[in-house]
Design a protein around this motif. Structure first.
Motif, PDB file in Angstrom:
ATOM      1  N   SER A  16       0.812  -1.212   0.000  1.00 40.37           N
ATOM      2  CA  SER A  16       0.000   0.000   0.000  1.00 40.37           C
ATOM      3  C   SER A  16       0.850   1.268   0.000  1.00 40.37           C
ATOM      4  O   SER A  16       0.620   2.187  -0.788  1.00 40.37           O
ATOM      5  CB  SER A  16      -0.940  -0.003   1.215  1.00 40.37           C
ATOM      6  N   LYS A  17       1.819   1.346   0.883  1.00 36.21           N
ATOM      7  CA  LYS A  17       2.628   2.564   0.994  1.00 36.21           C
ATOM      8  C   LYS A  17       3.394   2.861  -0.284  1.00 36.21           C
ATOM      9  O   LYS A  17       3.447   4.009  -0.750  1.00 36.21           O
ATOM     10  CB  LYS A  17       3.601   2.454   2.169  1.00 36.21           C
ATOM     11  N   GLU A  18       3.991   1.844  -0.858  1.00 32.91           N
ATOM     12  CA  GLU A  18       4.756   2.051  -2.088  1.00 32.91           C
ATOM     13  C   GLU A  18       3.865   2.576  -3.205  1.00 32.91           C
ATOM     14  O   GLU A  18       4.230   3.515  -3.922  1.00 32.91           O
ATOM     15  CB  GLU A  18       5.422   0.742  -2.512  1.00 32.91           C
ATOM     16  N   MET A  19       2.686   1.988  -3.347  1.00 32.38           N
ATOM     17  CA  MET A  19       1.784   2.421  -4.399  1.00 32.38           C
ATOM     18  C   MET A  19       1.276   3.834  -4.146  1.00 32.38           C
ATOM     19  O   MET A  19       1.178   4.654  -5.063  1.00 32.38           O
ATOM     20  CB  MET A  19       0.619   1.440  -4.521  1.00 32.38           C
ATOM     21  N   GLN A  20       0.956   4.141  -2.890  1.00 32.71           N
ATOM     22  CA  GLN A  20       0.490   5.482  -2.558  1.00 32.71           C
ATOM     23  C   GLN A  20       1.569   6.528  -2.814  1.00 32.71           C
ATOM     24  O   GLN A  20       1.296   7.611  -3.347  1.00 32.71           O
ATOM     25  CB  GLN A  20       0.037   5.539  -1.103  1.00 32.71           C
ATOM     26  N   ASP A  21       2.793   6.219  -2.445  1.00 30.02           N
ATOM     27  CA  ASP A  21       3.893   7.169  -2.662  1.00 30.02           C
ATOM     28  C   ASP A  21       4.062   7.481  -4.150  1.00 30.02           C
ATOM     29  O   ASP A  21       4.252   8.639  -4.541  1.00 30.02           O
ATOM     30  CB  ASP A  21       5.201   6.607  -2.096  1.00 30.02           C
ATOM     31  N   LYS A  22       3.999   6.446  -4.965  1.00 26.03           N
ATOM     32  CA  LYS A  22       4.178   6.645  -6.401  1.00 26.03           C
ATOM     33  C   LYS A  22       3.017   7.440  -7.003  1.00 26.03           C
ATOM     34  O   LYS A  22       3.228   8.336  -7.839  1.00 26.03           O
ATOM     35  CB  LYS A  22       4.321   5.296  -7.102  1.00 26.03           C
ATOM     36  N   ALA A  23       1.797   7.126  -6.582  1.00 23.85           N
ATOM     37  CA  ALA A  23       0.633   7.836  -7.109  1.00 23.85           C
ATOM     38  C   ALA A  23       0.649   9.305  -6.687  1.00 23.85           C
ATOM     39  O   ALA A  23       0.337  10.203  -7.486  1.00 23.85           O
ATOM     40  CB  ALA A  23      -0.648   7.162  -6.633  1.00 23.85           C
ATOM     41  N   GLN A  24       1.028   9.578  -5.445  1.00 19.44           N
ATOM     42  CA  GLN A  24       1.091  10.964  -4.979  1.00 19.44           C
ATOM     43  C   GLN A  24       2.212  11.743  -5.670  1.00 19.44           C
ATOM     44  O   GLN A  24       2.062  12.934  -5.956  1.00 19.44           O
ATOM     45  CB  GLN A  24       1.291  10.994  -3.465  1.00 19.44           C
ATOM     46  N   GLU A  25       3.313  11.078  -5.912  1.00 23.27           N
ATOM     47  CA  GLU A  25       4.418  11.752  -6.602  1.00 23.27           C
ATOM     48  C   GLU A  25       3.999  12.170  -8.009  1.00 23.27           C
ATOM     49  O   GLU A  25       4.278  13.297  -8.448  1.00 23.27           O
ATOM     50  CB  GLU A  25       5.633  10.834  -6.665  1.00 23.27           C
ATOM     51  N   LEU A  26       3.312  11.281  -8.716  1.00 25.13           N
ATOM     52  CA  LEU A  26       2.836  11.631 -10.053  1.00 25.13           C
ATOM     53  C   LEU A  26       1.810  12.756  -9.980  1.00 25.13           C
ATOM     54  O   LEU A  26       1.862  13.711 -10.776  1.00 25.13           O
ATOM     55  CB  LEU A  26       2.226  10.403 -10.732  1.00 25.13           C
ATOM     56  N   ALA A  27       0.875  12.673  -9.034  1.00 22.63           N
ATOM     57  CA  ALA A  27      -0.134  13.727  -8.900  1.00 22.63           C
ATOM     58  C   ALA A  27       0.519  15.074  -8.630  1.00 22.63           C
ATOM     59  O   ALA A  27       0.088  16.110  -9.152  1.00 22.63           O
ATOM     60  CB  ALA A  27      -1.114  13.365  -7.783  1.00 22.63           C
ATOM     61  N   GLY A  28       1.580  15.083  -7.815  1.00 16.61           N
ATOM     62  CA  GLY A  28       2.291  16.323  -7.536  1.00 16.61           C
ATOM     63  C   GLY A  28       2.914  16.920  -8.790  1.00 16.61           C
ATOM     64  O   GLY A  28       2.885  18.136  -8.994  1.00 16.61           O
TER      65      GLY A  28
END
Length: 299
Positions: A279-291
């Motif tokens: 979960s954390k890895e996927m969330q980090d990647k998704a938030q980085e792209l959104a940023g």
């Protein structure tokens, strides 16, 4: 023949009557050309949205980000097939001035990954409601369906005892165009059973590299409001365990910037039933792209 006498007073009266017939119909002698119910003359039109166009979505995600979010894309055989995978596929929309999107899909021996980027430009057709206000309403509707935890870790009234992340499953939003209908039918009650370490439903999970404890989102990683992205934003995280051969996680980040709503949907389906996407890895990647996408709107 005797001519008729000319009477100046009568001529003046006729001229006055004619002027009254052709003059303005409104009080005070002002012309009244408004339509019934038209308030445009007295009410100022609401402000239009900041954005009048949308970016080309498939070009908004750089190769480095795709390499990170879609493991295996670099190993795709054939230069042409690999290039096609990097390019992505535009989503089908009926008005590209209002909505555009792009999808990527990469299959490998370890897992299958999907990525969706969606841009929606909201336009209000009510002169009394601004585009930004209407966009806020659309965003709020999406957030309500995500069953979010309260800000600052405070459980909301409808949250469960486990910290608010395990409420009822959200309904799909814009399923046909955003892809939310594919993996959002969460079986959260079963997730709780997996988190408790029960081996009756999946006895092989105890020896897997993906621990069953990860089936339930860890504290701090539950669906929640994000306070550092766009004008307003939220993150949703759902794990599907029933009706599929493997555990299937979908992380969604949605943010609004003025009258544009951006959705990043990131999905992973491991190749083996015993594995659970992190979960954390996927969330980090998704938030980085959104940023990165949000930064593009601020330039």
């Amino acid at each position: 023949m005797q001519r008729k006498a000319y009477v100046p007073g009568v001529a003046a009266l006729i001229a006055a009557l004619l002027a009254g017939c052709t003059g303005g119909g409104a009080l005070g002698g002002e012309p009244d050309d408004s339509k019934p119910g038209d308030t445009s003359g007295t009410t100022a039109a609401a402000e239009p949205g900041k954005y009048r166009t949308l970016p080309e979505p498939c070009g908004q995600v750089d190769r480095g980000t795709l390499d990170s979010m879609l493991p295996g894309i670099e190993e795709i055989p054939g230069e042409e097939q690999q290039e096609r995978a990097y390019e992505g596929a535009p989503t089908v929309t009926y008005d590209t001035d209002r909505r555009v999107g792009c999808r990527w899909k990469v299959e490998s021996s370890d897992a299958t990954h999907h990525l969706l980027v969606d841009f929606e430009r909201v336009v209000s057709y009510d002169n009394s409601v601004s585009d930004d206000t209407r966009a806020t309403e659309v965003y709020s509707s999406k957030a309500q369906k995500a069953d979010l935890a309260a800000p600052s870790g405070t459980p909301s009234a409808g949250d469960a005892d486990e910290g608010g992340a395990e409420g009822s499953a959200p309904e799909p939003s814009d399923g046909a165009e955003t892809g939310k209908g594919d993996g959002k039918d969460k079986d959260k009650d079963k997730d709780k059973g997996d988190a408790g370490g029960s081996a009756s439903s999946d006895s092989s999970a105890s020896g897997s590299s993906g621990s069953p404890e990860n089936a339930v989102t860890a504290p701090g990683l539950e669906p929640r409001i994000l306070d550092d992205l766009g004008d307003e934003a939220f993150l949703d995280d759902g794990l599907t365990t029933s009706g599929s051969a493997t555990r299937h996680r979908t992380v969604t980040v949605v943010f609004r910037t003025s009258n544009v709503i951006v959705t990043v949907e990131y999905d992973e389906q491991p190749g083996r039933r015993t594995e659970i996407p992190d979960s954390k890895e996927m969330q980090d990647k998704a938030q980085e792209l959104a940023g990165k996408l949000a930064d593009g709107f601020s330039e």
